[in-house]
Each structure stands twice: as C-alpha cells, then as structure tokens.
Write a protein that holds these residues in place. Structure first.
Motif, short mmCIF file in Angstrom:
data_model
loop_
_atom_site.label_atom_id
_atom_site.label_comp_id
_atom_site.label_asym_id
_atom_site.label_seq_id
_atom_site.Cartn_x
_atom_site.Cartn_y
_atom_site.Cartn_z
N PRO A 67 0.98 -1.16 -0.01
CA PRO A 67 0.00 -0.01 0.03
C PRO A 67 0.77 1.10 -0.16
O PRO A 67 1.96 1.32 0.68
CB PRO A 67 -0.84 -0.14 1.13
CG PRO A 67 0.04 -0.96 2.16
CD PRO A 67 0.68 -1.97 1.18
N LEU A 68 0.39 2.23 -0.78
CA LEU A 68 1.32 3.39 -0.85
C LEU A 68 0.73 4.65 -0.24
O LEU A 68 1.27 5.88 -0.37
CB LEU A 68 1.49 3.72 -2.40
CG LEU A 68 2.42 2.50 -3.08
CD1 LEU A 68 2.51 3.07 -4.48
CD2 LEU A 68 3.64 2.25 -2.47
N ASP A 69 -0.49 4.29 0.32
CA ASP A 69 -0.91 5.59 0.90
C ASP A 69 -0.25 6.42 1.82
O ASP A 69 -0.11 7.65 1.84
CB ASP A 69 -2.45 5.15 1.87
CG ASP A 69 -3.49 4.39 0.95
OD1 ASP A 69 -3.43 4.77 -0.28
OD2 ASP A 69 -4.15 3.74 1.64
N GLY A 70 0.52 5.67 2.86
CA GLY A 70 1.35 6.42 3.72
C GLY A 70 2.59 7.56 2.96
O GLY A 70 2.71 8.44 3.32
N LEU A 71 3.16 6.74 1.81
CA LEU A 71 4.14 7.58 0.96
C LEU A 71 3.28 8.71 0.29
O LEU A 71 3.91 9.76 0.24
CB LEU A 71 4.62 6.60 0.20
CG LEU A 71 5.72 7.10 -0.76
CD1 LEU A 71 6.88 7.63 -0.24
CD2 LEU A 71 6.10 6.00 -2.00
N LYS A 72 2.05 8.59 -0.12
CA LYS A 72 1.70 9.50 -0.92
C LYS A 72 1.40 10.62 0.08
O LYS A 72 1.48 11.88 -0.36
CB LYS A 72 0.05 9.07 -1.45
CG LYS A 72 0.46 8.03 -2.70
CD LYS A 72 -0.77 7.38 -3.16
CE LYS A 72 -0.59 6.49 -4.30
NZ LYS A 72 -1.84 6.10 -4.82
N ARG A 73 1.13 10.19 1.30
CA ARG A 73 0.52 11.51 2.32
C ARG A 73 1.96 12.02 2.73
O ARG A 73 1.79 13.45 2.72
CB ARG A 73 -0.28 10.89 3.41
CG ARG A 73 -1.62 10.46 3.48
CD ARG A 73 -2.17 10.06 4.93
NE ARG A 73 -1.51 9.03 5.82
CZ ARG A 73 -1.75 7.85 5.44
NH1 ARG A 73 -2.65 7.36 4.67
NH2 ARG A 73 -0.86 7.10 6.23
N ARG A 74 2.99 11.43 2.72
CA ARG A 74 4.21 12.16 2.89
C ARG A 74 4.85 13.05 1.84
O ARG A 74 5.21 14.26 2.03
CB ARG A 74 5.32 11.18 3.23
CG ARG A 74 5.15 10.54 4.55
CD ARG A 74 6.18 9.47 5.07
NE ARG A 74 7.43 9.81 4.72
CZ ARG A 74 8.46 9.03 4.77
NH1 ARG A 74 8.29 8.02 5.11
NH2 ARG A 74 9.80 9.64 4.49
N ILE A 75 4.42 12.59 0.68
CA ILE A 75 4.90 13.37 -0.51
C ILE A 75 4.01 14.63 -0.60
O ILE A 75 4.48 15.88 -0.80
CB ILE A 75 4.74 12.37 -1.83
CG1 ILE A 75 5.89 11.56 -1.81
CG2 ILE A 75 4.86 13.40 -2.98
CD1 ILE A 75 5.96 10.65 -2.93
N ASP A 76 2.73 14.41 -0.26
CA ASP A 76 1.68 15.43 -0.49
C ASP A 76 2.14 16.64 0.59
O ASP A 76 2.10 17.94 0.43
CB ASP A 76 0.27 14.99 -0.28
CG ASP A 76 -0.13 14.70 -1.74
OD1 ASP A 76 0.21 14.64 -2.60
OD2 ASP A 76 -1.26 13.64 -1.43
N ARG A 77 2.40 16.23 1.81
CA ARG A 77 2.74 16.96 2.91
C ARG A 77 3.98 17.56 2.45
O ARG A 77 3.93 18.89 2.64
CB ARG A 77 2.87 16.26 4.21
CG ARG A 77 2.99 17.33 5.39
CD ARG A 77 3.06 16.60 6.77
NE ARG A 77 4.14 15.42 6.66
CZ ARG A 77 4.06 14.31 7.03
NH1 ARG A 77 2.74 13.74 7.15
NH2 ARG A 77 5.13 13.50 7.07
#
Length: 84
Positions: A8-18
């Motif tokens: 799952p890439l949800d955590g990575l996507k959130r970090r990139i967005d932040r």
C-alpha cells in the motif's frame, strides 16, 4: 508461483503531499528554466548555461530531464541567481 502484490502506498502519498505543501510556501534559492527541444538543441542549450553560469560559481546543473516522442528532450536547468 507466488503472485506479487504491491505494498500500500497511502502513507508514502501522504508524506509526498505534505512535503510538497510545505515546500510550496518557501521561496527557492535557485533559478529554474524548463526547455523542450530536439536532442541536439537541448545539448547546445545546456552547454550555453554551463558556459554562461559556471557550475563552480552558480551550482548550475540539469535538474531533471526526460525523452519525449519525436526525439524531443524536456529538461530543467537550475542555477543560483548570482555568484558571490
């Protein structure tokens, strides 16, 4: 045979967005310019930048590049605004 499942890439996507949101509020100390030219024109443009803004003084570099259809190169040059 084991089937590969992507993590799952949800955590990575959130970090990139932040990171992008935080970075958007800060001014960059670099001057950037993006070009889309033929391969030979791209080489010549990069040479011009390195001649006009020497790497040792301006930290000039090809920040990113990619090859497009039709032998076109899209690239971003980066340098400091002045040499001190």
């Amino acid at each position: 045979m084991t089937k590969f499942t992507a993590p799952p890439l949800d955590g990575l996507k959130r970090r990139i967005d932040r990171h992008r949101r935080e970075k958007a509020g800060r001014p960059s100390m670099f001057v950037r310019e993006t070009f889309r030219l033929s391969r030979e024109e791209a080489r010549e443009k990069a040479r011009e930048w390195f001649e006009e803004y020497p790497k040792a003084a301006y930290w000039t570099e090809v920040e990113s590049w990619r090859q497009l259809d039709g032998d076109q190169i899209e690239f971003t040059m980066r340098r400091l605004p002045s040499a001190d």
